[in-house]
Design a protein around this motif. Sequence first.
Motif, mmCIF file in Angstrom:
data_model
loop_
_atom_site.group_PDB
_atom_site.id
_atom_site.type_symbol
_atom_site.label_atom_id
_atom_site.label_comp_id
_atom_site.label_asym_id
_atom_site.label_seq_id
_atom_site.Cartn_x
_atom_site.Cartn_y
_atom_site.Cartn_z
ATOM 1 N N TYR A 191 0.862 -1.191 0.000
ATOM 2 C CA TYR A 191 0.000 0.000 0.000
ATOM 3 C C TYR A 191 0.891 1.232 0.000
ATOM 4 N N TRP A 242 9.692 2.484 -7.248
ATOM 5 C CA TRP A 242 8.703 1.524 -6.722
ATOM 6 C C TRP A 242 8.028 0.735 -7.848
ATOM 7 N N VAL A 243 7.755 1.404 -8.961
ATOM 8 C CA VAL A 243 7.141 0.690 -10.093
ATOM 9 C C VAL A 243 8.121 -0.359 -10.629
ATOM 10 N N ALA A 264 8.228 -3.233 -8.229
ATOM 11 C CA ALA A 264 7.015 -4.058 -8.313
ATOM 12 C C ALA A 264 7.041 -4.930 -9.559
ATOM 13 N N LEU A 295 2.106 -6.328 -6.223
ATOM 14 C CA LEU A 295 0.943 -5.482 -6.530
ATOM 15 C C LEU A 295 0.979 -4.220 -5.681
ATOM 16 N N ILE A 296 0.901 -3.057 -6.341
ATOM 17 C CA ILE A 296 0.847 -1.788 -5.605
ATOM 18 C C ILE A 296 -0.599 -1.316 -5.519
ATOM 19 N N PHE A 313 -2.317 1.879 -4.814
ATOM 20 C CA PHE A 313 -1.862 3.266 -4.732
ATOM 21 C C PHE A 313 -3.014 4.200 -4.380
ATOM 22 N N ILE A 321 0.107 7.377 -10.278
ATOM 23 C CA ILE A 321 1.204 6.439 -10.461
ATOM 24 C C ILE A 321 1.297 6.012 -11.918
ATOM 25 N N TYR A 322 0.193 6.178 -12.655
ATOM 26 C CA TYR A 322 0.209 5.784 -14.066
ATOM 27 C C TYR A 322 1.018 6.752 -14.928
ATOM 28 N N ALA A 328 3.418 1.267 -14.992
ATOM 29 C CA ALA A 328 2.666 1.162 -13.732
ATOM 30 C C ALA A 328 1.332 0.448 -13.917
ATOM 31 N N ALA A 356 -0.202 -1.708 -10.780
ATOM 32 C CA ALA A 356 -0.845 -0.877 -9.759
ATOM 33 C C ALA A 356 -2.336 -0.647 -9.982
ATOM 34 N N GLU A 413 -5.144 2.139 -8.757
ATOM 35 C CA GLU A 413 -5.099 3.493 -8.204
ATOM 36 C C GLU A 413 -6.480 3.889 -7.672
#
Lengths: 409, 409
Positions: free
Chosen positions: B180, B200-201, B204, B210-211, B213, B230-231, B236, B240, B242
């Motif tokens: 998270y 972080w991307v 991952a 799995l993020i 976000f 994050i995209y 990402a 992720a 979001e």
Amino acid sequence: MPEINQNYNLLQKSYLFTDIAHKVAAYKKANPDHRVISLGIGDVTKPLVPAVIEALHAAVDEMGTAEHFHGYGPEQGYSFLREAVVREYMARGVSIAPDEVFIGDGAKSDIGNFQELLSADAVVAITDPVYPVYVDSNVMAGRAGAPLAGGGFERLVYLPCVRENNFVPDFPAKAPDIVYICSPNNPTGTVLDRDALTAWVRYARKHNCLILFDAAYEAFITDKDIPHSIYEIEGAQDVAVEFRSYSKLAGFTGLRCSATMVPHSLKVGDGRGGRVELNGLWNRRQCTKYNGCPYIVQRAAQAVHSKVGKSQVMKQVAGYLENAKALREGMAALGLEVYGGVNAPYIWVRTPNGMDSWGLFDHLLTKAQLVCTPGAGFGKSGEGYVRLTAFGTPEDTAEAIERLKGLSL
Amino acid sequence: MPEINQNYNLLQKSYLFTDIAHKVAAYKKANPDHRVISLGIGDVTKPLVPAVIEALHAAVDEMGTAEHFHGYGPEQGYSFLREAVVREYMARGVSIAPDEVFIGDGAKSDIGNFQELLSADAVVAITDPVYPVYVDSNVMAGRAGAPLAGGGFERLVYLPCVRENNFVPDFPAKAPDIVYICSPNNPTGTVLDRDALTAWVRYARKHNCLILFDAAYEAFITDKDIPHSIYEIEGAQDVAVEFRSYSKLAGFTGLRCSATMVPHSLKVGDGRGGRVELNGLWNRRQCTKYNGCPYIVQRAAQAVHSKVGKSQVMKQVAGYLENAKALREGMAALGLEVYGGVNAPYIWVRTPNGMDSWGLFDHLLTKAQLVCTPGAGFGKSGEGYVRLTAFGTPEDTAEAIERLKGLSL
């Protein structure tokens, strides 16, 4: 790599309404001149009543001023609405406290989420046919076991509701931990009378069984002797959670509001040899994963409980019940066996001559341009029936009945 | 007898805001002449903007006519709003499809519920200090393990965010399944820059992690180089989900609306050796346990995306950011170390002279009649800090700063 909750792999694809939509679309394409009337889906057609609209406008105006703006509300709902629900119960002789009433964004969410509070190995009983949310939410939680070849799930206990038992579920051979009961029933439109409800409350008390009672359609009860709440039965507050909805009572399907009652006296095993109130657990669940029903929607729901609001919504309910009566009579005039539709907005029609439910669906679609819901879509015991809803406009309902008159079966 | 989900027995009682309320009530009782100013809770104080109010009234009027009434809406949200969200992303160079956008009733519900899709044995990492919903929803699902004597949970991986690492979480020694991330952060008010997010991307992608976000506070980003989504980081969308909210962007804390993005390219293990899109699973979850955000609320959210609506809400955001600046400066003038509050509505203040966070809380309450939130309430690494919010009125914020001026520490 994260893996999914594998219980999702056990879900059966929900094809019912998709299949219906495809069949209807294909028919319309082949017959562009025919007007198709839907008595299939259970959505309302009458607009929100004036008292509700007025309350919404007033609440919206409040939200536009710093002085009367409402930010985060209590996850459990505002006191003004919880207390209005309490008064509704009091009028039926039921005593329940405001902190036993939880306002939510719909009975579907509340019923779908409530099972989270219970252990994954609890044995769940459902009536058959049934509202699919009871099944799917338990499948997702791993409580249903593997799907069976002939339909259904290994660990669910099915309680058939068919004409042979007057649509009253018999008690299972072995007591389940949890039983879902919906009365007035979706999809059969039948209702449990005081005796049947009393027997279920006694059974639950005797066998330490939790009843999740779905009262979403209580406003449609016309018979004075039928309880509107399971709490009208003595001792029910020790064994039952009750779910109520504003959707069908007041046309809130697109506005979203519900009330879920979790009495303090309702206790279950805490897994450590003691007993614990479900009230506190539901409160914790809602405080963690929910942020309350919108203030303006709660003001709208409060207006439903006002004298003028109630009179307005009950007129709408009466209108839907007139549709139900006309549909019952129209189907009966065709020589069909018809159930429900007296204390409920659904009519449950037995298919003639051993026709299956998709067969009657096709027949009504192609010969009368009417859309119903095949009973098989609600479970094994729904085979041999179709569901009609009384939520159409009076004009569409009247035309549907005209079309039925010329139908041969 | 049914037993509860025993994971509920592992939950730690959430005393933080209750304890604060008790302390404040006791102080007020003992000092009835002192006016207490709260900079503690994170609720907005400005009313809904005129464009939103106008949209709400118009939508309410629609609901009062049979012709324009809206019943059940799509569980995923109306196209008009999903497409408005898509255009918002496009303006930042992010391409996302409408069926990857799910409208919900709040980021709290969406984030709280999303973990349901994942296996109960997934390893979850959270930053510390942290928004308690990430923790509690995983405890309820059995993913956190046993509570530890010193606080925290056995199976959760804690990623401290402290001044020593500039509040940027370090990568854990062993890759978790789920992490998270909240940026701009609640409670620290700090933000991950493009480099940190990119790292972080990459992490991952490399470790199949799995993020989740949480972008609830993206509207408060003032620095042009900080990504709002994050995209905005390449790749990402494969790793992720979001979560976005209208609560702090547009004052919807009491109106309830969110958008959760689940890209089709995001796949995780299906538990049978293959991979499966989370998009379909989330869709199934929402269709089973949710019935859509109210139509009128979705029309209100659409108005936030309009030119005039956006200009109005961004003026409110700018107002809150002025509060943040004033609070930062006021605290810094006392010689305190201050973090956050530039790209976020929260200010994270380091306690002086080794004072603990409840100590500074007491000091601010009794000496300046100001309420803050002790950092220890957000996790072990929150000790030694307190959180102030910029969501007060300008008048209260100005007075708070005046009071701070005379304070000795």
